[in-house]
Design a protein around this motif. Structure first.
Motif, PDB file in Angstrom:
ATOM      1  N   GLU A 166      -0.349   0.720   0.425  1.00  0.00           N
ATOM      2  CA  GLU A 166      -0.756   1.590   1.337  1.00  0.00           C
ATOM      3  C   GLU A 166      -2.055   2.132   1.615  1.00  0.00           C
ATOM      4  OE1 GLU A 166       2.014   5.129   0.629  1.00  0.00           O
ATOM      5  OE2 GLU A 166       3.666   4.038   1.268  1.00  0.00           O
ATOM      6  N   HIS A 167      -2.764   2.016   0.831  1.00  0.00           N
ATOM      7  CA  HIS A 167      -4.275   2.494   0.815  1.00  0.00           C
ATOM      8  C   HIS A 167      -5.246   1.414   0.448  1.00  0.00           C
ATOM      9  CE1 HIS A 167      -3.068   6.806   1.241  1.00  0.00           C
ATOM     10  NE2 HIS A 167      -2.016   6.378   0.244  1.00  0.00           N
TER      11      HIS A 167
ATOM     12  N   SER B 126       3.445   8.359  -3.619  1.00  0.00           N
ATOM     13  CA  SER B 126       3.819   7.138  -3.569  1.00  0.00           C
ATOM     14  C   SER B 126       5.313   7.019  -4.217  1.00  0.00           C
ATOM     15  CB  SER B 126       3.081   6.181  -4.469  1.00  0.00           C
ATOM     16  OG  SER B 126       1.700   6.107  -4.178  1.00  0.00           O
TER      17      SER B 126
ATOM     18  N   HIS C  40       7.522   7.973  -1.326  1.00  0.00           N
ATOM     19  CA  HIS C  40       7.709   7.063  -0.661  1.00  0.00           C
ATOM     20  C   HIS C  40       8.513   5.603  -1.036  1.00  0.00           C
ATOM     21  CE1 HIS C  40       3.529   8.330   1.699  1.00  0.00           C
ATOM     22  NE2 HIS C  40       4.743   9.165   1.627  1.00  0.00           N
TER      23      HIS C  40
END
Length: 499
Positions: A175-176, A140, A143
């Motif tokens: 994101e998840h 993360s 990102h």
């Protein structure tokens, strides 16, 4: 060499005294005295302690802490919140059995920073509390630039780039597990998860929020720019409160679990580091080093100017102080965890205190130049290194080189703080578990070239939190007044003298 001082000023407003600890308190002595209970949820141990108005710890109890791995990812870690709460309750009941609970005037909670969880509208946890030890946020962090310029984040928040920052967890959730943003009503940081359980009131402690990298350093609130970048609305976060404010009265059910009277005020505390710094009496030219799993070097400032991105070290951070409108510029790095790595891999045949006694004895016997061996202890981000090994290097020499490497990291960090804070340190105040290793303390003094003042009381975090609990209970008008009443012993370690 260590010099003991029973008089004269200690950093800030503390004054030194002959040590008074729990062992010196006679049974029944505090029956008519006011005490506060501090619940300390640490990464290694959970403790409950009763502290009286003079700063004496009159009863204590502890259990082991720890994370749980994700079933499918061994490097992913969660804090088992219910298990931690149950252990704190057991510790509190044990403390309650040692004192007259009618003397308890307030309760407070201090914890590690950065971690928290989503709650639904009924206050139920929707996802486990991701630990700062969890590796999922490394990706993360890489990102972040997809959402917002990382340098801009540091300039806004003041918080340095650490993979465990709450912002990186939010990027992972985005994101998840984007569904959580649709179903969650609140996000609550870990110390306030406990106070919510104790009082039913949803808040967020400011000292925990200030570690998140999601805030505005100047306004001391959440940053709209950072939140909008990851698609989060400010309304997700309950009311901010600062240490010393009363969260609410202790609920009956929680009181039964803790063995304490219902209705006593639960006072906000928060991030353990801030309370160690306050309790130690940090002053602008007297930085405080909290030495434990992490070494966290910080000062207390009424104003702060974050340097430009190209001047910020990757270990620099600036968090919110325990007092509104004040700041804690700091430098932090993994410390005792590196020592534990040495112990685990090179002293595996030993255990407990015998292991660390052997490690220190062998390091003291090693040559001061460590036979040319150098250790870069920056292991958290995969940059650790050992150089100049030869066949005549034994494990004691390697351990001494590790202590020297950690002291070099400290020296660099102190230079950063002096630049940001505009001061020149003439001594260092040392608190925390690392104070028990006198060889390490001597190496720090030698490396920095200034005296190291060590506070004899190892529980300075608990005492710092107790100062705010006493303020919240109305026993003292302010936490500073409580600190004046806590008379703590110290010792000095001078540079240039063999340990």
């Amino acid at each position: 060499m260590t010099e003991r001082h029973g008089g004269g000023p200690v950093a800030g407003s503390l004054t030194a005294r002959a040590a008074v600890g729990a062992a010196s308190v006679r049974p029944g002595e505090i029956m008519s005295q006011d005490v506060v209970i501090v619940l300390d949820c640490g990464s290694t141990n959970l403790r409950a302690m009763a502290v009286d108005g003079h700063g004496r710890i009159v009863a204590r109890s502890s259990e082991k802490s720890g994370t749980e791995p994700d079933p499918d990812h061994k490097d992913w870690h969660y804090w088992p919140f219910e298990g931690l709460y149950d252990k704190l309750c057991r510790c509190s009941r044990d403390v309650a059995s040692q004192i007259d609970v009618r003397s308890v005037r307030a309760l407070t909670v201090t914890t590690f920073g950065g971690d928290g969880s989503f709650l639904d509208a009924d206050g139920r946890m929707l996802f486990p509390v991701i630990s700062w030890k969890c590796t999922r946020t490394l990706e993360s962090q890489r990102h972040m630039s997809r959402y917002i310029d990382p340098d801009r984040v540091v300039q806004i928040s003041g918080v340095g780039h650490f993979s465990f920052n709450t912002l990186n967890k939010f990027i992972w959730f985005r994101e998840h597990r984007p569904d959580l943003f649709d179903t969650a009503k609140h996000f609550v940081f870990v110390s306030s998860l406990f106070t919510h359980r104790l009082t039913g009131r949803l808040t967020n402690d400011a000292t925990l929020v200030g570690t998140s990298q999601m805030t505005d350093l100047k306004t001391q609130d959440f940053s709209d720019a950072i939140l909008s970048a990851v698609g989060v609305d400010r309304s997700l976060f309950p009311e901010l409160i600062f240490p010393g404010e009363v969260v609410g009265p202790l609920l009956a059910g929680a009181a039964d679990a803790l063995g304490l009277p219902a209705g006593i005020p639960v006072v906000s505390a928060g991030h353990d580091t801030q309370f160690a710094i306050f309790g130690a009496g940090a002053a602008p030219n007297r930085p405080v080093l909290s030495s434990g799993t992490w070494e966290i070097l910080m000062a207390r400032c009424a104003s702060i100017d974050i340097p430009p991105p190209d001047a910020i070290d990757d270990a620099f951070t600036c968090e919110w102080d325990v007092l509104r409108g004040h700041y804690n510029p700091g430098f932090q790095y993994v410390a005792s965890a590196v020592i534990e790595w040495i112990g685990r891999n090179m002293y595996g045949e030993l255990a407990g205190s015998a292991k660390y006694e052997a490690m220190i004895a062998e390091a003291k016997a090693a040559p001061a130049d460590c036979r040319g061996v150098t250790v870069d202890p920056n292991m958290l981000v995969g940059k650790g290194a050992i150089a100049n090994l030869s066949l005549d290097v034994d494990r004691g020499t390697l351990f001494r080189a590790t202590l020297v490497g950690l002291a070099g990291r400290l020296k660099h960090g102190l230079g950063v703080l002096e630049t940001v804070g505009g001061f020149k340190a003439d001594e260092l105040t040392l608190v925390g578990g690392g104070t028990r290793n006198q060889l390490w303390t001597q190496i720090k003094a030698d490396t920095l070239g200034i005296p190291v003042r060590t506070l004899e009381e190892p529980e300075i975090t608990v005492l710092g939190a107790a100062m705010f609990a006493l303020k919240g209970a109305g026993i003292y008008a302010s936490a500073e007044e409580a600190r004046e009443a806590f008379r703590l012993d110290c010792r000095y370690t001078q540079p240039g003298v063999p340990a």
